[in-house]
Every structure is written in structure tokens, then in C-alpha cells.
Design an enzyme around this catalytic site. Sequence first.
Site, short mmCIF file in Angstrom:
data_model
loop_
_atom_site.label_atom_id
_atom_site.label_comp_id
_atom_site.label_asym_id
_atom_site.label_seq_id
_atom_site.Cartn_x
_atom_site.Cartn_y
_atom_site.Cartn_z
N ASP A 1 -0.60 2.72 2.46
CA ASP A 1 -1.55 2.07 1.48
C ASP A 1 -0.81 1.16 0.40
O ASP A 1 -1.42 0.24 0.01
CB ASP A 1 -2.33 3.36 0.75
CG ASP A 1 -3.27 4.08 1.68
OD1 ASP A 1 -3.70 3.70 2.75
OD2 ASP A 1 -3.68 5.08 1.06
N THR B 1 -9.28 8.56 -3.94
CA THR B 1 -8.59 9.65 -3.13
C THR B 1 -6.93 8.98 -3.58
O THR B 1 -6.27 9.56 -2.72
CB THR B 1 -8.74 9.22 -1.67
OG1 THR B 1 -8.54 8.02 -1.39
CG2 THR B 1 -10.01 9.93 -1.41
#
Length: 304
Positions: free
Chosen positions: A77, A192
Site C-alpha cells: 500500500d 482499514t
Amino acid sequence: MAAQRYILVVAHTGRRDSLAAGVSVCRQLLAAGVVPVLSEGERRDLLAAEPELATVVALGAEVPPAELELVIVLGGDGTILRAAELVRGCPAPLLGVNLGHVGFLAESERDDLETAVARGLAKDYEVEERMTLSARVKVGEEVVYESWALNEATVEKANRERVLEVVIEADGRPMSSFGCDGVVMSTPTGSTAYSFSAGGPVVWPGVAALLLVPLSAHALFSRPLVVDADSSLAVELLEGAGGEGVLWCDGRRAFDLPRGARVVVRRSPIPVRLARLHPGPFTDRLVRKFTLPVTGWRGPDGRD
């Protein structure tokens, strides 16, 4: 004559596995007649490892971001957040191939790299837009800093020995004041990420909302908040109390906050576009990425 196609490849070229994946992707793109584009530094690393890839071009110097068709991101990410920064405001979607750990934003895993690239070349994907934040820092009436975030804008204490004394606001109205280690203001995509680690709720990405999650607050009222996406959130550092702070946007862009600074977060008009190869319920992605236990589920009973 067909227009030349350009695809940006973003990889953590300081890591051997990511560099090898970058070489593989560039070869596959060239074989399809597509020109691979890399940032200046990553292009240097790539050519040092594989000199025969000299036809790879540099982003900005030779190809502007606006001419990109797609961005293939090799990593976790963090690499996707960096890629989003490189092409901010451009229409090219990001196709993530996870080489990291959770890789929540990624669409494929390392074993599916060749297939993912082939589908990218064939434009066999759907585009999903994710909301981003704009963050503005004011000292008095002066705007001293502006940035943006895909995941979150976080106000954190600058000194471990001093708590932050803050007032939190929603829609220009004060809500509460307390001492804390910081405050996370997040998008549903960021729910998240840091927000999740701080005890915030998971919010489905299709929900139009902003989140505010205090970090280690010394207060009775310090619950996570979910507000409308068209609301504004603000954190003000109280003057004459507590320590100084730091604003972090996606953990990448930092700005020092003096006492009295006010950080205002709103929905940005510029989304991040993600290329999706496996569209489906967000629930399935959540279960898969977090390896959630679903053993024993027998499916809908027809009464839902």
C-alpha cells in the site's frame, strides 16, 4: 497509425524482488509495443540491473503524467500511495500488484503478475474512484500549508514527552477538547489503515463519509466519529497548552504545527482511480486481506 501507448511502472527498486518484478513487467510491455515509463531514480536502478531496457523512458522529462494510459504498481500500500502522488489529478488508473504484506489496495498478487499485466494491456479492467481528502493548515487567518491524502490526514504530537491539547470540530462547530497523542481524519479507504489500528470502524469504500479517530485521548468522550462526506473536520492545537504537533498526510508528507495551528480537512474534488480486475463485494476483499475466520458459514437462508 495508432498513437503510442505509455504505461507507468512504479516499483521499490531498492528491493531485489521488486526490481526483478519491474524488469519482468517492462519486458512484457515492450513485447506488446507499449513504452514503459519510470521515475528518474527507478529508471536508473532498472538500467543498472538490465542495460538492454534502454528504451524505457523517464516520467516528466520525456512523458508527462497526462499522457499515461495506466499505472502498474509493484509493492504494498505504501508504494500505491506513492504512485497516487506521482499521477495526482491524471486520469490514468492504478493497477496494484502486491509484493508487500496485506496490500489492501492492490488488485493482484505476485504469482498473478503476468496475467495482471496482460489484462492491463488489454484494458480488461473496471475503474473504481476513491475519495481523497484536502488538508489545509491555518495559523490565525493565514493558510500556511495545503496537501491531500488518499488514506488519512493525521495530527500527531511532535514530542513524546508532551501530549497534544486539541479542540476537535465538525462543520465549523466545536465538539470537544482533550489531551491526546493525536487525531486521525480518514477517508473510507483509509478506514482499514491507520484509523483501523487506532480503533476506528471499517467503512465500506462506497460510503460517502469522513472519519475522525482520536489517538490515546485523555477524555470521557473520545469515540471515533463518522460524518457526512460534505462535512468539514478540524483539529486545533490549543495555544499555551500541550506540545507542538506534526501533520502527516498518508504518512508521506509532513508539516510542523505550532500551538494555535488549525488543521481543516474536507473532501477533495480529485479522486484516485483504481483499476479493478476482480470486482465484487468489499466483504470478500476484507475477509481475504485480513484472513478473517468464516468457517462454518452456511450461506443465505432465503429470509435475508
